[in-house]
Design a protein around this motif. Sequence first.
Motif, PDB file in Angstrom:
ATOM      1  N   LEU A  48       0.858  -1.031   0.064  1.00  0.00           N
ATOM      2  CA  LEU A  48      -0.187  -0.010  -0.374  1.00  0.00           C
ATOM      3  C   LEU A  48       0.735   1.270  -0.040  1.00  0.00           C
ATOM      4  N   LEU A  49       1.865   1.135   0.807  1.00  0.00           N
ATOM      5  CA  LEU A  49       2.961   2.265   0.815  1.00  0.00           C
ATOM      6  C   LEU A  49       3.952   2.189  -0.627  1.00  0.00           C
ATOM      7  N   THR A  50       3.977   1.828  -1.150  1.00  0.00           N
ATOM      8  CA  THR A  50       4.213   1.952  -1.996  1.00  0.00           C
ATOM      9  C   THR A  50       3.952   2.449  -3.531  1.00  0.00           C
ATOM     10  N   GLY A  51       2.729   1.736  -2.795  1.00  0.00           N
ATOM     11  CA  GLY A  51       1.736   2.291  -4.706  1.00  0.00           C
ATOM     12  C   GLY A  51       1.169   3.685  -4.260  1.00  0.00           C
ATOM     13  N   LEU A  52       1.446   3.937  -3.030  1.00  0.00           N
ATOM     14  CA  LEU A  52       0.662   5.487  -2.202  1.00  0.00           C
ATOM     15  C   LEU A  52       1.267   6.952  -4.248  1.00  0.00           C
ATOM     16  N   LYS A  53       0.086   7.514  -4.696  1.00  0.00           N
ATOM     17  CA  LYS A  53       1.096   8.335  -6.093  1.00  0.00           C
ATOM     18  C   LYS A  53       0.040   9.347  -5.464  1.00  0.00           C
ATOM     19  N   LYS A  54       0.404  10.659  -5.882  1.00  0.00           N
ATOM     20  CA  LYS A  54      -0.356  11.836  -6.047  1.00  0.00           C
ATOM     21  C   LYS A  54      -2.342  11.270  -6.655  1.00  0.00           C
ATOM     22  N   GLY A  55      -2.916  12.344  -5.638  1.00  0.00           N
ATOM     23  CA  GLY A  55      -4.372  12.178  -5.926  1.00  0.00           C
ATOM     24  C   GLY A  55      -5.198  10.822  -4.540  1.00  0.00           C
ATOM     25  N   ASP A  56      -4.452  10.500  -4.391  1.00  0.00           N
ATOM     26  CA  ASP A  56      -5.434   8.822  -3.864  1.00  0.00           C
ATOM     27  C   ASP A  56      -5.859   9.851  -2.400  1.00  0.00           C
ATOM     28  N   GLU A  57      -7.210   9.487  -2.500  1.00  0.00           N
ATOM     29  CA  GLU A  57      -7.609   9.606  -1.097  1.00  0.00           C
ATOM     30  C   GLU A  57      -6.823   8.449  -0.100  1.00  0.00           C
ATOM     31  N   ILE A  93      -0.184   5.861   6.826  1.00  0.00           N
ATOM     32  CA  ILE A  93      -1.387   6.015   6.087  1.00  0.00           C
ATOM     33  C   ILE A  93      -2.135   4.486   6.218  1.00  0.00           C
ATOM     34  N   LEU A  94      -3.486   4.617   6.773  1.00  0.00           N
ATOM     35  CA  LEU A  94      -3.811   3.431   6.914  1.00  0.00           C
ATOM     36  C   LEU A  94      -4.289   2.411   5.900  1.00  0.00           C
ATOM     37  N   ALA A  95      -5.515   3.609   5.341  1.00  0.00           N
ATOM     38  CA  ALA A  95      -6.071   3.017   4.042  1.00  0.00           C
ATOM     39  C   ALA A  95      -5.846   3.758   3.277  1.00  0.00           C
ATOM     40  N   LYS A  96      -6.214   3.478   1.546  1.00  0.00           N
ATOM     41  CA  LYS A  96      -6.351   4.396   0.449  1.00  0.00           C
ATOM     42  C   LYS A  96      -8.039   4.246   0.129  1.00  0.00           C
ATOM     43  N   GLY A  97      -8.188   4.778  -0.748  1.00  0.00           N
ATOM     44  CA  GLY A  97      -9.316   5.169  -1.191  1.00  0.00           C
ATOM     45  C   GLY A  97     -10.494   5.595  -1.127  1.00  0.00           C
ATOM     46  N   ALA A  98     -11.586   5.707  -1.957  1.00  0.00           N
ATOM     47  CA  ALA A  98     -13.039   7.268  -1.835  1.00  0.00           C
ATOM     48  C   ALA A  98     -13.596   6.230   0.039  1.00  0.00           C
TER      49      ALA A  98
END
Length: 115
Positions: A48-57, A93-98
Amino acid sequence: MAESFLILAQAGGTNPMVNVGFIALLVAIMYFVMIRPQQKQAKAHRDLLTGLKKGDEVVTQGGILGKIHLVSEQTVTVEVANGVRIRVLKRSILAKGAISDEGAKPEDKDKKEEK
């Protein structure tokens, strides 16, 4: 004295290999119940942390919701409101997504009911 030792040894009757097998079984159960799931969860968080990019919620461990504005090596700049940006550690950062805001806007519910 030697005779009483032999009698006690025969009275025990359990094979030491049974005890070793029992301990090995307990270690195997502990591995599959506790260690392996924790390793899977840690790997998923690293991915998850390696896949973070600008614009992700994202959601932080503190419960802050926002959109990523900038990603650096160890920190992430998260925009929590228009023009309000905070820097947090990447590992927080715990989670990613809307994230849905079901109860956030009661005015919208009133407008829908009137129609």
